[in-house]
Design a protein around this motif. Structure first.
Motif, mmCIF file in Angstrom:
data_model
loop_
_atom_site.group_PDB
_atom_site.id
_atom_site.type_symbol
_atom_site.label_atom_id
_atom_site.label_comp_id
_atom_site.label_asym_id
_atom_site.label_seq_id
_atom_site.Cartn_x
_atom_site.Cartn_y
_atom_site.Cartn_z
ATOM 1 N N GLU A 53 -0.963 61.136 59.884
ATOM 2 C CA GLU A 53 -1.645 62.376 60.286
ATOM 3 C C GLU A 53 -0.989 63.585 59.619
ATOM 4 O OE1 GLU A 53 -4.524 63.032 62.250
ATOM 5 O OE2 GLU A 53 -4.679 60.954 61.584
ATOM 6 N N GLN A 54 0.358 63.557 59.544
ATOM 7 C CA GLN A 54 1.063 64.675 58.911
ATOM 8 C C GLN A 54 0.714 64.753 57.418
ATOM 9 O OE1 GLN A 54 2.876 67.076 60.559
ATOM 10 N NE2 GLN A 54 2.730 68.053 58.543
ATOM 11 N N LEU A 55 0.679 63.590 56.751
ATOM 12 C CA LEU A 55 0.357 63.578 55.312
ATOM 13 C C LEU A 55 -1.080 64.054 55.084
ATOM 14 C CD1 LEU A 55 2.059 60.223 54.204
ATOM 15 C CD2 LEU A 55 2.793 62.528 53.624
ATOM 16 N N LYS A 56 -1.958 63.737 56.054
ATOM 17 C CA LYS A 56 -3.353 64.200 55.947
ATOM 18 C C LYS A 56 -3.405 65.717 56.100
ATOM 19 C CE LYS A 56 -6.539 62.243 58.475
ATOM 20 N NZ LYS A 56 -6.961 61.489 59.675
ATOM 21 N N LYS A 57 -2.643 66.205 57.086
ATOM 22 C CA LYS A 57 -2.605 67.649 57.333
ATOM 23 C C LYS A 57 -2.089 68.392 56.095
ATOM 24 C CE LYS A 57 -1.631 68.775 61.874
ATOM 25 N NZ LYS A 57 -0.556 68.906 62.860
ATOM 26 N N ASP A 58 -1.110 67.785 55.430
ATOM 27 C CA ASP A 58 -0.540 68.403 54.218
ATOM 28 C C ASP A 58 -1.447 68.205 52.994
ATOM 29 O OD1 ASP A 58 1.602 69.029 55.786
ATOM 30 O OD2 ASP A 58 2.874 67.376 55.079
ATOM 31 N N GLU A 59 -2.613 67.568 53.231
ATOM 32 C CA GLU A 59 -3.605 67.301 52.178
ATOM 33 C C GLU A 59 -3.049 66.459 51.029
ATOM 34 O OE1 GLU A 59 -5.631 70.848 51.036
ATOM 35 O OE2 GLU A 59 -6.267 71.253 53.082
ATOM 36 N N LEU A 60 -2.128 65.556 51.366
ATOM 37 C CA LEU A 60 -1.575 64.667 50.338
ATOM 38 C C LEU A 60 -2.341 63.354 50.292
ATOM 39 C CD1 LEU A 60 2.197 65.338 51.015
ATOM 40 C CD2 LEU A 60 0.914 65.959 48.968
ATOM 41 N N ILE A 61 -2.928 62.978 51.438
ATOM 42 C CA ILE A 61 -3.724 61.745 51.468
ATOM 43 C C ILE A 61 -5.031 62.015 52.208
ATOM 44 C CG2 ILE A 61 -1.625 60.327 51.486
ATOM 45 C CD1 ILE A 61 -2.177 59.629 54.374
ATOM 46 N N LYS A 62 -5.981 61.102 52.033
ATOM 47 C CA LYS A 62 -7.231 61.223 52.786
ATOM 48 C C LYS A 62 -7.756 59.833 53.121
ATOM 49 C CE LYS A 62 -10.034 61.677 48.634
ATOM 50 N NZ LYS A 62 -10.899 62.483 47.818
ATOM 51 N N GLU A 63 -8.798 59.815 53.962
ATOM 52 C CA GLU A 63 -9.353 58.524 54.390
ATOM 53 C C GLU A 63 -10.539 58.133 53.534
ATOM 54 O OE1 GLU A 63 -10.483 58.806 58.466
ATOM 55 O OE2 GLU A 63 -8.419 59.027 59.165
ATOM 56 N N LYS A 64 -10.741 56.824 53.407
ATOM 57 C CA LYS A 64 -11.948 56.313 52.770
ATOM 58 C C LYS A 64 -12.354 55.067 53.552
ATOM 59 C CE LYS A 64 -13.950 55.645 48.317
ATOM 60 N NZ LYS A 64 -13.931 56.113 46.962
ATOM 61 N N ILE A 65 -13.638 54.982 53.896
ATOM 62 C CA ILE A 65 -14.066 53.844 54.720
ATOM 63 C C ILE A 65 -14.793 52.818 53.859
ATOM 64 C CG2 ILE A 65 -15.513 53.155 56.698
ATOM 65 C CD1 ILE A 65 -14.784 55.871 57.914
ATOM 66 N N LEU A 66 -14.370 51.554 53.973
ATOM 67 C CA LEU A 66 -15.047 50.476 53.243
ATOM 68 C C LEU A 66 -15.246 49.317 54.198
ATOM 69 C CD1 LEU A 66 -15.977 49.693 50.273
ATOM 70 C CD2 LEU A 66 -13.962 48.258 50.260
ATOM 71 N N GLN A 67 -16.477 48.809 54.260
ATOM 72 C CA GLN A 67 -16.816 47.692 55.148
ATOM 73 C C GLN A 67 -16.295 47.950 56.564
ATOM 74 O OE1 GLN A 67 -18.523 44.997 53.667
ATOM 75 N NE2 GLN A 67 -18.414 46.165 51.790
ATOM 76 N N GLY A 68 -16.421 49.187 57.039
ATOM 77 C CA GLY A 68 -16.027 49.533 58.399
ATOM 78 C C GLY A 68 -14.522 49.689 58.601
ATOM 79 N N GLU A 69 -13.714 49.519 57.553
ATOM 80 C CA GLU A 69 -12.254 49.653 57.688
ATOM 81 C C GLU A 69 -11.813 50.990 57.101
ATOM 82 O OE1 GLU A 69 -9.557 47.213 58.569
ATOM 83 O OE2 GLU A 69 -10.116 45.458 57.386
ATOM 84 N N VAL A 70 -10.855 51.635 57.783
ATOM 85 C CA VAL A 70 -10.339 52.903 57.262
ATOM 86 C C VAL A 70 -9.176 52.615 56.314
ATOM 87 C CG1 VAL A 70 -9.225 55.097 57.853
ATOM 88 C CG2 VAL A 70 -10.954 54.101 59.382
ATOM 89 N N TYR A 71 -9.287 53.103 55.091
ATOM 90 C CA TYR A 71 -8.198 53.012 54.113
ATOM 91 C C TYR A 71 -7.689 54.413 53.833
ATOM 92 C CZ TYR A 71 -9.212 48.153 52.940
ATOM 93 O OH TYR A 71 -9.364 46.793 52.988
ATOM 94 N N TYR A 72 -6.409 54.516 53.497
ATOM 95 C CA TYR A 72 -5.855 55.803 53.073
ATOM 96 C C TYR A 72 -5.671 55.759 51.568
ATOM 97 C CZ TYR A 72 -5.283 56.473 57.981
ATOM 98 O OH TYR A 72 -5.559 56.587 59.312
ATOM 99 N N ILE A 73 -6.024 56.873 50.932
ATOM 100 C CA ILE A 73 -5.844 56.979 49.480
ATOM 101 C C ILE A 73 -5.199 58.330 49.187
ATOM 102 C CG2 ILE A 73 -7.821 55.497 48.932
ATOM 103 C CD1 ILE A 73 -9.427 58.000 48.274
ATOM 104 N N ILE A 74 -4.676 58.475 47.987
ATOM 105 C CA ILE A 74 -4.091 59.750 47.573
ATOM 106 C C ILE A 74 -5.218 60.790 47.509
ATOM 107 C CG2 ILE A 74 -3.159 60.911 45.506
ATOM 108 C CD1 ILE A 74 -0.946 59.353 46.633
#
Ligand code: SF4
Length: 328
Positions: free
Chosen positions: A303-324
């Motif tokens: 959550e902190q890395l997301k807040k710092d805009e370093l990573i984001k979420e991507k959903i594939l086949q209903g699963e949440v993945y984190y990417i740069i």
């Protein structure tokens, strides 16, 4: 961004410490439709065609530093792969020797797309590695063109198969073939019918030590690419068992070596996560395993890395993945 990353818990090899021999933007001889790194940025056809490869001295320095951060017993293998095709690094042979000196008996693995087996220098470097995992997604030209989108104009799939077979005859290590079985929304599949039959012919020619029956389940590839079901992968494994010993067929979802706990001496959460995400998308559970923390703790860090805009979420086949963030 470091060149040593992970260790990632691999279903094929267990706890796998990665060494990225490309680093920076993706550099490859292929532009596979399922590539988790997205489209190929720098299209090259032979080693040394690009300047930004990772130098042997950098690998040595980073690996020595990294080893001080981790309990090395919690690493099963050291794997050359990363942001593109590792055999494009013209210093591969030298790097393999240095890495061997540092990691001792720990097995070395390379994940290659098989496009450069025709080069003697590449074959020599590969022959010093304990396990060569060679990509083969097609047994015929049409499927090769659709899936791998090679930049090597003169490289036909028959040549690829021939070169892998030739390499196998002089190689003392374990030669594994990895195939990504996939469907597309355009009606193409290599998991059954004529393209699957041709793949079986290719396996029979090569006689690999292991066939890895895999599917592209992580995000990053073209939208029209779909993974095949675990059930389908099992069926493929059953068909292959008519030709090869069952133990030599590793099926994603059945074969699982990713059980080890990674033990850190120094935890630098942010760089560990970012260096790994640059090479592959991860789920929350993968991040918890990577850091060896609870899912709650992993969630807070993410959550902190997301807040710092370093990573984001991507959903594939209903699963949440984190990417740069800003990667794709
Ligand atoms: S999957 Fe591997 S071989 Fe294919 S484009 Fe990506 S890096 Fe290159």
């Amino acid at each position: 961004m470091g060149v040593v990353y992970g260790p990632v818990l691999s279903w094929r090899f267990g706890s796998s410490l990665g060494i990225d021999l490309i680093s920076g933007s993706k550099v490859c001889t292929f532009d596979c439709i399922y590539c988790q790194l997205g489209r190929t940025v720098l299209k090259v056809s032979k080693p040394g065609d690009f300047k930004n490869y990772v130098k042997a001295e950098n690998v040595v320095k980073e690996l020595e530093d990294f080893i001080n951060k981790i309990d090395f017993n919690s690493v099963d293998v050291v794997t050359f792969s990363g942001s593109g095709e590792p055999t494009l690094n013209p210093e591969l042979g030298k790097i393999v020797e240095h890495v061997k000196d540092i990691v001792g008996e720990k097995p070395l693995v390379i994940l290659t797309n098989s496009s450069l087996f025709y080069l003697r220098k590449v074959r020599e470097a590969l022959s010093k590695i304990d396990i060569v995992s060679a990509k083969l997604d097609a047994g015929d030209e049409k499927a090769f063109k659709i899936i791998n989108r090679s930049y090597l104009e003169k490289l036909s799939i028959n040549k690829v198969i021939g070169y892998i077979k030739e390499f196998k005859s002089i190689y003392d290590g374990k030669l594994m073939i990895q195939t990504m079985f996939l469907n597309t929304t355009l009606g193409f599949t290599n998991s059954e019918g004529e393209h699957f039959e041709k793949l079986i012919d290719a396996y029979l020619k090569i006689e690999p030590d292991v066939i890895q029956v895999d599917t592209p389940y992580r995000p990053g590839g073209e939208k029209f690419v779909k993974p095949v079901s675990i059930e389908k992968l099992k069926n493929i494994g059953d068909v292959l068992a008519n030709y090869f010993p069952r133990d030599n067929i590793w099926v994603f979802g059945l074969h699982d070596k990713s059980r080890k706990k990674i033990v850190w001496k120094r935890k630098e959460h942010k760089s560990i996560i970012l260096d790994t995400l640059k090479r592959r998308p991860l789920r929350l559970v993968d991040i918890a395993n990577l850091l060896n923390v609870s899912s709650e703790e992993a969630y807070k860090i993410v959550e902190q890395l997301k807040k710092d805009e370093l990573i984001k979420e991507k959903i594939l086949q209903g699963e949440v993945y984190y990417i740069i963030a800003h990667f794709h």
